[in-house]
Scaffold this active site. Structure first.
Site, PDB file in Angstrom:
ATOM      1  CE  LYS A 163      49.274  40.029  32.317  1.00 50.09           C
ATOM      2  NZ  LYS A 163      49.350  41.130  33.277  1.00 50.09           N
TER       3      LYS A 163
ATOM      4  N   GLY B 203      51.370  46.605  36.081  1.00 53.64           N
ATOM      5  CA  GLY B 203      50.698  47.064  37.300  1.00 53.64           C
ATOM      6  C   GLY B 203      50.836  46.043  38.418  1.00 53.64           C
TER       7      GLY B 203
ATOM      8  CD  GLN C  20      47.181  45.066  39.414  1.00 55.88           C
ATOM      9  OE1 GLN C  20      47.148  46.285  39.568  1.00 55.88           O
ATOM     10  NE2 GLN C  20      47.467  44.493  38.260  1.00 55.88           N
TER      11      GLN C  20
ATOM     12  CG  ASP D  36      42.744  41.375  33.012  1.00 52.52           C
ATOM     13  OD1 ASP D  36      42.650  42.603  33.194  1.00 52.52           O
ATOM     14  OD2 ASP D  36      43.459  40.641  33.722  1.00 52.52           O
TER      15      ASP D  36
HETATM   16  C1  S3P Z   1      45.588  41.380  38.267  1.00 52.99           C
HETATM   17  C2  S3P Z   1      44.472  42.034  38.716  1.00 52.99           C
HETATM   18  C3  S3P Z   1      43.642  42.898  37.852  1.00 52.99           C
HETATM   19  C4  S3P Z   1      43.899  42.599  36.376  1.00 52.99           C
HETATM   20  C5  S3P Z   1      45.354  42.529  36.057  1.00 52.99           C
HETATM   21  C6  S3P Z   1      46.031  41.434  36.865  1.00 52.99           C
HETATM   22  C7  S3P Z   1      46.367  40.588  39.227  1.00 52.99           C
HETATM   23  O1  S3P Z   1      43.965  44.250  38.105  1.00 52.99           O
HETATM   24  O2  S3P Z   1      43.282  43.582  35.585  1.00 52.99           O
HETATM   25  O3  S3P Z   1      45.549  42.264  34.691  1.00 52.99           O
HETATM   26  O4  S3P Z   1      47.251  39.806  38.808  1.00 52.99           O
HETATM   27  O5  S3P Z   1      46.125  40.730  40.444  1.00 52.99           O
HETATM   28  P1  S3P Z   1      43.246  45.083  39.290  1.00 52.99           P
HETATM   29  O6  S3P Z   1      43.594  44.453  40.569  1.00 52.99           O
HETATM   30  O7  S3P Z   1      43.795  46.475  39.185  1.00 52.99           O
HETATM   31  O8  S3P Z   1      41.782  45.028  38.968  1.00 52.99           O
END
Ligand code: S3P
Length: 431
Positions: A21, A93, A167, A317
């Site tokens: 993903k 998110g 993120q 995760d």
């Molecule tokens: C992700 C980063 C993580 C993870 C999310 C996917 C990403 O979140 O929990 O499922 O693809 O960069 P955070 O950056 O908020 O920790």
């Protein structure tokens, strides 16, 4: 939809994982602002990644899906078009946070929002650095979606991440593509580096200096032909199911083994699980390999290694399903420093504690984690998933080790990251 599951007498076979993903989001976004056409094979079937594709379409990007291959005609770095509607990141998110970095580099005005869960997740962590870079951003109640973004030419900044978040790091690096000088991000706790890897693959310039990651502005990104590896976070449910069902043996081919995420495999191996990694290769800078996992009786006789500090970011995760495993380990499991879990798709600490208790586990809730002192036999229960995909799948795994039937409510939420999960589980588990 309610999924009803009962304990598994055996677990064997092969599981094909959906495309990763995190990597799929990044490939789609970078392909959209590259020049030329990208072909992305084994693109994640997940609803989250389709939210990204939906937003990109609304921004004028020509894309085409055929099976799990997505073809994207890039519009160039500043070529996205004013959307005719509010962009909808739905539950994702990653979509809202990463895409905001790219939108901040465009001079048109746009709005991006999401479903009820996303609408209550904090965006201050991206609003603050994007404002420092010169983007105008408004939000609801200071930091909640919808976000209204008007950007354009940004200032390059040096930014130390206040939270361990891939993120946020990625949002700032993507906005840095539109800066007037290089942008650097410091991360004191390492997080997944898919953005850095993908930026280089598409032709961006990224440098590393200690904890700092620096990106050059105005790259000429070029369309690429790429294949996404299988999602290790999806594999986690099956690896842990194999740790719980006596004599289980599963084969998981082509799983992504990014150095910042394979700590899951290392963690489970250090806990005593027999996992072998075969046929390791690398494409697009992302390592991948075939995983073979075998039930290992010793594992459940012990205490699981504590999950705290930097390990939390690497396993972020997978913590819900690791907690399920912890509930079956004789010496239990302690999780701390995991406050971030409270602001995921649901408050995952509370969701884990409530549902484990409903199944008969002994578990103490802490502000930043939980403590499971010892193992107790689980019994089937009604699981309130809070429409959180990882809670639904974690408790499907718990059901395999429970006496009696477990009913998982709103089970369709698994599609957010793993469409086909329920069938994949039924294909390998028999009661
Ligand atoms: C992700 C980063 C993580 C993870 C999310 C996917 C990403 O979140 O929990 O499922 O693809 O960069 P955070 O950056 O908020 O920790």
């Amino acid at each position: 939809m309610i999924q009803t599951l009962s304990s598994a007498a055996s677990l064997s076979g092969s599981v094909r994982l959906p495309g990763d993903k995190s990597i799929s989001h990044r490939y789609a976004m970078l392909a959209a602002i590259a020049e030329g056409t990208s072909v992305i094979e084994h693109f994640a079937a997940s609803r989250d990644c389709h939210s990204t594709l939906g937003c990109l379409s609304a921004l004028g990007v020509d894309l085409h899906e055929s099976g799990d291959t997505v073809t994207i005609r890039g519009r160039g770095l500043r070529g996205l078009q004013t959307p005719g509607c509010i962009l909808d990141a739905e539950n994702s998110g990653t979509t809202i946070r990463l895409l905001s970095g790219i939108l901040a580099g465009h001079s048109f005005e746009s709005s991006i929002t999401g479903d009820e869960s996303l609408s209550n997740r904090p965006m201050g962590r991206i609003i603050r650095p994007l404002r420092q870079m010169g983007a105008a951003i408004e939000s609801r109640d200071r930091e909640l979606p919808p976000l209204h973004i008007r950007g354009g030419s940004l200032k390059g900044i040096r930014y130390t991440l206040p939270v361990a978040s891939a993120q946020v790091k990625s949002c700032v690096l993507f906005a840095g593509l539109y800066g007037d000088r290089p942008t650097a991000v410091e991360e004191t706790i390492p997080t997944r580096d898919h953005s850095e890897i993908a930026l280089r693959v598409f032709g961006g310039r990224v440098r590393f200096d200690g904890n700092w990651i620096e990106v050059d502005p105005e790259p000429r990104l070029q369309g690429r032909h790429l294949t996404v590896p299988g999602d290790l976070s999806g594999a986690a449910f099956f690896l842990i199911a194999a740790a719980l069902v006596p004599n289980a043996e599963l084969f998981l081919p082509g799983v992504g083994l990014n150095r910042r995420r394979r700590e899951l495999v290392d963690y489970l191996m250090s806990a005593g699980l027999n996992i072998s990694v075969e046929n390791e290769t690398e494409t697009g800078g992302e390592p991948r390999g075939d995983l073979r996992v075998r039930y290992s009786p010793g594992l459940l006789q012990r205490q699981l290694p504590p999950i705290r500090g930097e390990l939390v970011a690497s396993l972020i995760d997978e913590i819900p399903v690791l907690a399920v495993l912890g509930s079956q380990a004789a010496g239990g499991l302690t999780i701390s420093d995991a406050n971030e879990l409270r602001i995921k798709e649901s408050d995952r600490i509370s969701a884990i504690v409530t549902n484990l208790r409903a199944m008969g586990a002994e578990v103490e809730e802490k502000p930043d984690g939980l403590v499971i002192p010892s193992a107790r036999q689980l019994r089937g229960a009604d699981i309130a998933t809070r429409s959180d995909h990882r809670i639904a799948m974690a408790f499907a795994v718990a059901a395999l080790a429970a006496q009696g039937e477990t009913r998982i409510r709103d089970a369709e939420c698994a599609d957010v990251s793993f469409p086909g999960f329920w069938q994949a589980l039924r294909n390998v588990a028999s009661s």
